[in-house]
Write an enzyme that holds these catalytic residues in place. Structure first.
Site, PDB file in Angstrom:
ATOM      1  N   GLY A 144      -1.167  -2.240  -0.361  1.00 29.72           N
ATOM      2  CA  GLY A 144      -2.340  -3.049  -0.033  1.00 29.72           C
ATOM      3  C   GLY A 144      -2.735  -3.990  -1.157  1.00 29.72           C
ATOM      4  N   ASP A 183     -10.822   0.441   0.548  1.00 26.93           N
ATOM      5  CA  ASP A 183     -10.163   1.743   0.353  1.00 26.93           C
ATOM      6  C   ASP A 183     -11.223   2.841   0.460  1.00 26.93           C
ATOM      7  OD1 ASP A 183      -7.199   2.485  -0.914  1.00 26.93           O
ATOM      8  OD2 ASP A 183      -8.673   4.087  -1.168  1.00 26.93           O
ATOM      9  N   HIS A 206      12.096   0.991  12.366  1.00 23.02           N
ATOM     10  CA  HIS A 206      12.004   1.069  10.905  1.00 23.02           C
ATOM     11  C   HIS A 206      12.292   2.520  10.529  1.00 23.02           C
ATOM     12  CE1 HIS A 206      10.957  -0.246   6.956  1.00 23.02           C
ATOM     13  NE2 HIS A 206       9.911   0.529   6.835  1.00 23.02           N
TER      14      HIS A 206
HETATM   15  N1  LIG Z   1       6.319  -0.915   6.946  1.00 24.20           N
HETATM   16  C1  LIG Z   1       6.970  -0.917   5.816  1.00 24.20           C
HETATM   17  O1  LIG Z   1       7.974  -1.600   5.663  1.00 24.20           O
HETATM   18  C2  LIG Z   1       6.479  -0.097   4.660  1.00 24.20           C
HETATM   19  C3  LIG Z   1       7.066  -0.239   3.379  1.00 24.20           C
HETATM   20  C4  LIG Z   1       6.528   0.498   2.323  1.00 24.20           C
HETATM   21  C5  LIG Z   1       5.469   1.380   2.535  1.00 24.20           C
HETATM   22  N2  LIG Z   1       4.960   1.513   3.795  1.00 24.20           N
HETATM   23  C6  LIG Z   1       3.837   2.400   4.079  1.00 24.20           C
HETATM   24  O2  LIG Z   1       2.627   1.797   3.672  1.00 24.20           O
HETATM   25  C7  LIG Z   1       1.643   2.827   3.433  1.00 24.20           C
HETATM   26  C8  LIG Z   1       0.947   2.575   2.095  1.00 24.20           C
HETATM   27  O3  LIG Z   1       1.880   2.683   1.051  1.00 24.20           O
HETATM   28  P1  LIG Z   1       1.398   2.589  -0.476  1.00 24.20           P
HETATM   29  O4  LIG Z   1       2.622   2.534  -1.316  1.00 24.20           O
HETATM   30  O5  LIG Z   1       0.379   1.535  -0.626  1.00 24.20           O
HETATM   31  O6  LIG Z   1       0.676   4.016  -0.647  1.00 24.20           O
HETATM   32  P2  LIG Z   1      -0.500   4.378  -1.695  1.00 24.20           P
HETATM   33  O7  LIG Z   1      -0.610   5.866  -1.732  1.00 24.20           O
HETATM   34  O8  LIG Z   1      -0.282   3.643  -2.975  1.00 24.20           O
HETATM   35  O9  LIG Z   1      -1.804   3.768  -1.025  1.00 24.20           O
HETATM   36  C9  LIG Z   1      -2.370   4.215   0.153  1.00 24.20           C
HETATM   37  C10 LIG Z   1      -3.874   3.926   0.061  1.00 24.20           C
HETATM   38  O10 LIG Z   1      -4.475   4.202   1.334  1.00 24.20           O
HETATM   39  C11 LIG Z   1      -5.797   4.678   1.034  1.00 24.20           C
HETATM   40  N3  LIG Z   1      -6.362   5.339   2.194  1.00 24.20           N
HETATM   41  C12 LIG Z   1      -6.107   6.565   2.698  1.00 24.20           C
HETATM   42  N4  LIG Z   1      -6.862   6.801   3.800  1.00 24.20           N
HETATM   43  C13 LIG Z   1      -7.611   5.680   4.009  1.00 24.20           C
HETATM   44  C14 LIG Z   1      -8.570   5.302   4.972  1.00 24.20           C
HETATM   45  N5  LIG Z   1      -8.916   6.126   5.960  1.00 24.20           N
HETATM   46  N6  LIG Z   1      -9.123   4.063   4.869  1.00 24.20           N
HETATM   47  C15 LIG Z   1      -8.789   3.229   3.858  1.00 24.20           C
HETATM   48  N7  LIG Z   1      -7.884   3.543   2.911  1.00 24.20           N
HETATM   49  C16 LIG Z   1      -7.300   4.744   2.984  1.00 24.20           C
HETATM   50  C17 LIG Z   1      -5.566   5.607  -0.160  1.00 24.20           C
HETATM   51  O11 LIG Z   1      -6.779   5.914  -0.842  1.00 24.20           O
HETATM   52  C18 LIG Z   1      -4.589   4.776  -0.986  1.00 24.20           C
HETATM   53  O12 LIG Z   1      -5.276   3.947  -1.922  1.00 24.20           O
HETATM   54  C19 LIG Z   1       2.393   4.151   3.525  1.00 24.20           C
HETATM   55  O13 LIG Z   1       2.213   4.734   4.790  1.00 24.20           O
HETATM   56  C20 LIG Z   1       3.847   3.727   3.344  1.00 24.20           C
HETATM   57  O14 LIG Z   1       4.753   4.648   3.931  1.00 24.20           O
HETATM   58  C21 LIG Z   1       5.440   0.787   4.842  1.00 24.20           C
END
Ligand SMILES: NC(=O)c1ccc[n+]([C@@H]2O[C@H](COP(=O)([O-])OP(=O)(O)OC[C@H]3O[C@@H](n4cnc5c(N)ncnc54)[C@H](O)[C@@H]3O)[C@@H](O)[C@H]2O)c1
Length: 318
Positions: free
Chosen positions: A16, A36, A184
């Site tokens: 994010g 967040d 994916h």
């Molecule tokens: N689609 C893709 O190609 C792809 C690629 C990489 C990662 N991802 C996915 O993206 C997601 C995020 O990855 P990341 O590396 O940022 O993880 P991260 O752990 O760094 O960040 C996740 C964030 O979400 C927040 N969060 C949790 N519940 C929440 C809520 N209810 N409301 C708001 N915020 C909330 C957490 O506090 C944290 O800051 C994961 O599910 C990961 O698997 C997808």
């Protein structure tokens, strides 16, 4: 180009925050909102990002906002035209994306309900994993029309395939074109027949065994990064992909890109969110664009559709 509008990024983790930074640096939006559930995290990151503006010379303002489980704080996303959902856990080494489904479904449902309430006219781009299922869930939980909810996967998986081909053939990135469709996950469908180097088809440039290896490395592209990082998953290439999709929507560019979109009839596949090429504009998905596939690639795409269909049906009850 005039700066206008508001884009919101939900979840200020690695994915994010890098997405918010990229969106702000485009300097096309009035405001980027980052939220967040961890108190102060989004505000702190937004403050830091705003302090980079005099160095990087952009005017887009970044607003950080903590949101609570009761939905307070979500007023900050009011009137956003685009919302990117990145909230949710990433995987750890040895985990599949599907291992995240129960935890992330609760998060994505709650986030989606708040988007429907505070940004009811937005286009939603989902990135939380498992991607195809979370995209389907976001559509159900927002109640938005299917063209207004899409997922990011194909842009990233295609970029990974292109990078591997460029490295293998010693080419410039700009000389390589590839495509990846499907889910994916395990049923990802890299498409060598639509891939080329300097205009020459991939099969003229590399032997079949080499192409097969690059296809396999693309399917495992996310896991390869996770295994090295050990504590989380990729975010530089993923955030580039999501930001580029948001830009296409914001600028009504009508660009065709590989995304997770609602497929209903194309390729003979009905009623499922799946990785396909689609044209993006201010209403989200304008249309799914069918690409010529070999019989083998089409069969693989149909296998992917059936694999995600079963899981997407389950997601309603999570
Ligand atoms: N689609 C893709 O190609 C792809 C690629 C990489 C990662 N991802 C996915 O993206 C997601 C995020 O990855 P990341 O590396 O940022 O993880 P991260 O752990 O760094 O960040 C996740 C964030 O979400 C927040 N969060 C949790 N519940 C929440 C809520 N209810 N409301 C708001 N915020 C909330 C957490 O506090 C944290 O800051 C994961 O599910 C990961 O698997 C997808």
């Amino acid at each position: 180009m005039a700066r206008s509008g508001k884009v919101a990024v939900i979840g200020a983790g690695f994915y994010g925050s890098t997405t918010a930074m990229r969106l702000a640096e485009y300097d096309i939006f009035e405001t980027v909102v980052l939220t967040d559930v961890v108190e102060g995290k989004a505000e702190g990151l937004a403050l830091d990002m705003n302090q980079s503006r005099p160095i990087q010379n952009f005017e887009t303002k970044i607003v950080g906002q903590t949101t609570l489980p009761d939905g307070s704080g979500y007023e900050a996303i009011k009137d956003s035209s685009i919302v990117v959902i990145t909230a949710g856990l990433p995987r750890k080494p040895g985990m599949s994306r599907m291992d995240l489904i129960e935890t992330n479904a609760k998060i994505v449902r709650q986030v989606s309900e708040n988007i429907a309430k505070h940004a009811p006219n937005s286009v939603v781009i989902v990135v939380s994993n498992p991607l195809d299922e979370m995209t389907a869930l976001a559509q159900i939980a927002t109640g938005f029309s299917k063209n207004k909810v899409m997922g990011q996967a194909g842009m990233l998986d295609t970029a990974r395939f292109s990078y591997f081909v460029a490295e293998k053939t010693g080419s410039l990135i700009s000389e390589v074109k590839t495509l990846t469709l499907g889910s994916h996950g395990e049923t990802m469908v890299p498409v060598p027949s639509q891939s080329s180097v300097k205009g020459k088809s991939l099969s003229e440039v590399l032997p079949k065994e080499e192409i097969d290896k690059l296809v396999e490395r693309t399917r495992n592209g996310g896991a390869e990064v996770v295994a090295l990082l050990k504590t989380g998953s990729a975010y530089y290439a993923p955030s580039a992909a999501a930001a580029e999709m948001a830009k296409a929507v914001a600028t009504n560019s009508n660009k065709v890109m590989p995304v997770c979109a609602w497929v209903d009839g194309e390729y003979g596949i009905n009623g499922v969110y799946l990785g396909v090429e689609a044209q993006l504009g201010s209403n989200g998905i304008n249309k799914v664009v069918e690409t010529k596939l070999t019989d083998e690639e089409l069969a693989a795409l149909k296998v992917a559709a059936e694999a995600v269909r079963t899981k997407q049906a389950d997601v309603k009850n999570l």
